[in-house]
Design a protein around this motif. Structure first.
Motif, PDB file in Angstrom:
ATOM      1  N   ASN A 117      79.330  73.525  95.120  1.00 42.34           N
ATOM      2  CA  ASN A 117      79.583  72.125  94.812  1.00 42.34           C
ATOM      3  C   ASN A 117      78.340  71.484  94.191  1.00 42.34           C
ATOM      4  O   ASN A 117      78.424  70.776  93.189  1.00 42.34           O
ATOM      5  CB  ASN A 117      80.006  71.382  96.081  1.00 42.34           C
ATOM      6  CG  ASN A 117      80.396  69.943  95.811  1.00 42.34           C
ATOM      7  OD1 ASN A 117      80.540  69.526  94.681  1.00 42.34           O
ATOM      8  ND2 ASN A 117      80.552  69.174  96.881  1.00 42.34           N
ATOM      9  N   GLU A 118      77.182  71.740  94.781  1.00 38.34           N
ATOM     10  CA  GLU A 118      75.944  71.191  94.229  1.00 38.34           C
ATOM     11  C   GLU A 118      75.667  71.739  92.831  1.00 38.34           C
ATOM     12  O   GLU A 118      75.195  71.007  91.952  1.00 38.34           O
ATOM     13  CB  GLU A 118      74.777  71.485  95.159  1.00 38.34           C
ATOM     14  CG  GLU A 118      74.826  70.675  96.437  1.00 38.34           C
ATOM     15  CD  GLU A 118      73.757  71.056  97.443  1.00 38.34           C
ATOM     16  OE1 GLU A 118      73.601  70.301  98.405  1.00 38.34           O
ATOM     17  OE2 GLU A 118      73.076  72.094  97.255  1.00 38.34           O
ATOM     18  N   LEU A 119      75.969  72.988  92.611  1.00 36.19           N
ATOM     19  CA  LEU A 119      75.777  73.576  91.292  1.00 36.19           C
ATOM     20  C   LEU A 119      76.651  72.879  90.255  1.00 36.19           C
ATOM     21  O   LEU A 119      76.201  72.592  89.135  1.00 36.19           O
ATOM     22  CB  LEU A 119      76.074  75.077  91.326  1.00 36.19           C
ATOM     23  CG  LEU A 119      75.874  75.833  90.020  1.00 36.19           C
ATOM     24  CD1 LEU A 119      74.456  75.679  89.486  1.00 36.19           C
ATOM     25  CD2 LEU A 119      76.226  77.302  90.204  1.00 36.19           C
ATOM     26  N   GLU A 120      77.889  72.585  90.611  1.00 36.76           N
ATOM     27  CA  GLU A 120      78.770  71.851  89.691  1.00 36.76           C
ATOM     28  C   GLU A 120      78.201  70.470  89.375  1.00 36.76           C
ATOM     29  O   GLU A 120      78.253  70.013  88.231  1.00 36.76           O
ATOM     30  CB  GLU A 120      80.185  71.735  90.269  1.00 36.76           C
ATOM     31  CG  GLU A 120      80.959  73.038  90.236  1.00 36.76           C
ATOM     32  CD  GLU A 120      81.105  73.609  88.838  1.00 36.76           C
ATOM     33  OE1 GLU A 120      81.394  72.853  87.882  1.00 36.76           O
ATOM     34  OE2 GLU A 120      80.930  74.838  88.683  1.00 36.76           O
ATOM     35  N   GLN A 121      77.646  69.810  90.381  1.00 32.64           N
ATOM     36  CA  GLN A 121      77.037  68.494  90.167  1.00 32.64           C
ATOM     37  C   GLN A 121      75.828  68.598  89.231  1.00 32.64           C
ATOM     38  O   GLN A 121      75.642  67.746  88.348  1.00 32.64           O
ATOM     39  CB  GLN A 121      76.613  67.879  91.503  1.00 32.64           C
ATOM     40  CG  GLN A 121      77.774  67.477  92.387  1.00 32.64           C
ATOM     41  CD  GLN A 121      77.279  66.984  93.740  1.00 32.64           C
ATOM     42  OE1 GLN A 121      76.417  66.107  93.796  1.00 32.64           O
ATOM     43  NE2 GLN A 121      77.812  67.557  94.802  1.00 32.64           N
ATOM     44  N   ILE A 122      75.019  69.636  89.425  1.00 32.92           N
ATOM     45  CA  ILE A 122      73.848  69.845  88.563  1.00 32.92           C
ATOM     46  C   ILE A 122      74.296  70.100  87.122  1.00 32.92           C
ATOM     47  O   ILE A 122      73.739  69.539  86.173  1.00 32.92           O
ATOM     48  CB  ILE A 122      72.981  71.001  89.101  1.00 32.92           C
ATOM     49  CG1 ILE A 122      72.324  70.598  90.430  1.00 32.92           C
ATOM     50  CG2 ILE A 122      71.929  71.423  88.073  1.00 32.92           C
ATOM     51  CD1 ILE A 122      71.709  71.761  91.198  1.00 32.92           C
ATOM     52  N   LYS A 123      75.309  70.946  86.956  1.00 34.65           N
ATOM     53  CA  LYS A 123      75.812  71.244  85.607  1.00 34.65           C
ATOM     54  C   LYS A 123      76.307  69.975  84.922  1.00 34.65           C
ATOM     55  O   LYS A 123      75.998  69.728  83.751  1.00 34.65           O
ATOM     56  CB  LYS A 123      76.937  72.278  85.675  1.00 34.65           C
ATOM     57  CG  LYS A 123      76.466  73.678  85.951  1.00 34.65           C
ATOM     58  CD  LYS A 123      77.577  74.685  86.210  1.00 34.65           C
ATOM     59  CE  LYS A 123      78.843  74.514  85.459  1.00 34.65           C
ATOM     60  NZ  LYS A 123      79.898  75.469  85.828  1.00 34.65           N
ATOM     61  N   ALA A 124      77.066  69.152  85.641  1.00 36.72           N
ATOM     62  CA  ALA A 124      77.597  67.917  85.076  1.00 36.72           C
ATOM     63  C   ALA A 124      76.457  66.977  84.689  1.00 36.72           C
ATOM     64  O   ALA A 124      76.478  66.359  83.614  1.00 36.72           O
ATOM     65  CB  ALA A 124      78.547  67.240  86.052  1.00 36.72           C
ATOM     66  N   TYR A 125      75.465  66.870  85.554  1.00 35.79           N
ATOM     67  CA  TYR A 125      74.319  66.001  85.283  1.00 35.79           C
ATOM     68  C   TYR A 125      73.569  66.467  84.045  1.00 35.79           C
ATOM     69  O   TYR A 125      73.264  65.663  83.143  1.00 35.79           O
ATOM     70  CB  TYR A 125      73.396  65.956  86.486  1.00 35.79           C
ATOM     71  CG  TYR A 125      72.132  65.174  86.232  1.00 35.79           C
ATOM     72  CD1 TYR A 125      72.146  63.784  86.214  1.00 35.79           C
ATOM     73  CD2 TYR A 125      70.925  65.831  85.991  1.00 35.79           C
ATOM     74  CE1 TYR A 125      70.993  63.067  85.958  1.00 35.79           C
ATOM     75  CE2 TYR A 125      69.761  65.123  85.744  1.00 35.79           C
ATOM     76  CZ  TYR A 125      69.804  63.732  85.718  1.00 35.79           C
ATOM     77  OH  TYR A 125      68.661  63.030  85.469  1.00 35.79           O
ATOM     78  N   LEU A 126      73.285  67.764  83.960  1.00 32.46           N
ATOM     79  CA  LEU A 126      72.545  68.287  82.805  1.00 32.46           C
ATOM     80  C   LEU A 126      73.353  68.154  81.519  1.00 32.46           C
ATOM     81  O   LEU A 126      72.801  67.853  80.469  1.00 32.46           O
ATOM     82  CB  LEU A 126      72.141  69.736  83.059  1.00 32.46           C
ATOM     83  CG  LEU A 126      71.094  69.944  84.164  1.00 32.46           C
ATOM     84  CD1 LEU A 126      70.863  71.432  84.411  1.00 32.46           C
ATOM     85  CD2 LEU A 126      69.791  69.232  83.842  1.00 32.46           C
ATOM     86  N   ALA A 127      74.670  68.364  81.615  1.00 32.18           N
ATOM     87  CA  ALA A 127      75.525  68.206  80.426  1.00 32.18           C
ATOM     88  C   ALA A 127      75.529  66.763  79.942  1.00 32.18           C
ATOM     89  O   ALA A 127      75.560  66.505  78.734  1.00 32.18           O
ATOM     90  CB  ALA A 127      76.941  68.675  80.736  1.00 32.18           C
ATOM     91  N   SER A 128      75.468  65.813  80.867  1.00 31.92           N
ATOM     92  CA  SER A 128      75.483  64.396  80.489  1.00 31.92           C
ATOM     93  C   SER A 128      74.183  63.971  79.807  1.00 31.92           C
ATOM     94  O   SER A 128      74.159  62.999  79.064  1.00 31.92           O
ATOM     95  CB  SER A 128      75.732  63.517  81.719  1.00 31.92           C
ATOM     96  OG  SER A 128      74.581  63.445  82.547  1.00 31.92           O
ATOM     97  N   LYS A 129      73.124  64.705  80.063  1.00 31.68           N
ATOM     98  CA  LYS A 129      71.823  64.378  79.464  1.00 31.68           C
ATOM     99  C   LYS A 129      71.673  64.992  78.078  1.00 31.68           C
ATOM    100  O   LYS A 129      70.777  64.609  77.342  1.00 31.68           O
ATOM    101  CB  LYS A 129      70.692  64.896  80.361  1.00 31.68           C
ATOM    102  CG  LYS A 129      70.581  64.155  81.675  1.00 31.68           C
ATOM    103  CD  LYS A 129      69.447  64.700  82.493  1.00 31.68           C
ATOM    104  CE  LYS A 129      68.163  64.194  81.862  1.00 31.68           C
ATOM    105  NZ  LYS A 129      66.980  64.389  82.668  1.00 31.68           N
ATOM    106  N   GLY A 130      72.554  65.966  77.778  1.00 32.07           N
ATOM    107  CA  GLY A 130      72.333  66.777  76.664  1.00 32.07           C
ATOM    108  C   GLY A 130      72.780  66.597  75.344  1.00 32.07           C
ATOM    109  O   GLY A 130      72.396  66.838  74.335  1.00 32.07           O
TER     110      GLY A 130
END
Length: 130
Positions: A117-130
């Motif tokens: 779950n935390e990994l999915e949150q990290i992926k979403a966060y990084l994608a939003s910055k990108g």
């Protein structure tokens, strides 16, 4: 044997490698052709993963299995395919780091579902910055 005689397969190995390595010489007749074809395709042939990167993966993998034969093979093959000493060192360092995290996460018995779950949150966060 599937189709070719042992001498025909060994002639191809010698033509490709300059000799028939002892590790091929010991393979039973009925398995030699299949083993050579796999070796030729995965170790020598171009696949979806460029050869240099496959060999760096092999170095990292066998730095953990501690197989000195495989480590030597993949190190020399990586160099033949253009890997630098710095890339080889990075592959080994990456393996060391990744294995350390594996030991920690498993040793601490981190909850897998929480981790995912935390990994999915990290992926979403990084994608939003990108």
């Amino acid at each position: 044997m599937a189709g070719r005689s042992r001498s025909e397969i060994e002639a191809e190995i010698k033509e490709t490698l300059g000799l028939v390595p002892h590790f091929f010489a010991g393979i039973p007749d009925d398995l030699l052709e299949a083993e050579w074809e796999i070796f030729k395709r995965l170790e020598l042939g171009e696949t979806r993963i460029p050869n240099k990167y496959k060999e760096l993966i092999g170095i990292a993998l066998h730095s953990e299995t501690k197989c000195r034969y495989c480590t030597l093979f993949h190190t020399e093959a990586a160099k033949m395919f253009g890997a630098t000493d710095e890339e080889i060192q990075e592959a080994v360092h990456y393996a060391k780091n990744s294995l350390g995290w594996s030991a920690y996460l498993n040793g601490m018995r981190e909850d897998y579902d929480d981790f995912a779950n935390e990994l999915e949150q990290i992926k979403a966060y990084l994608a939003s910055k990108g």
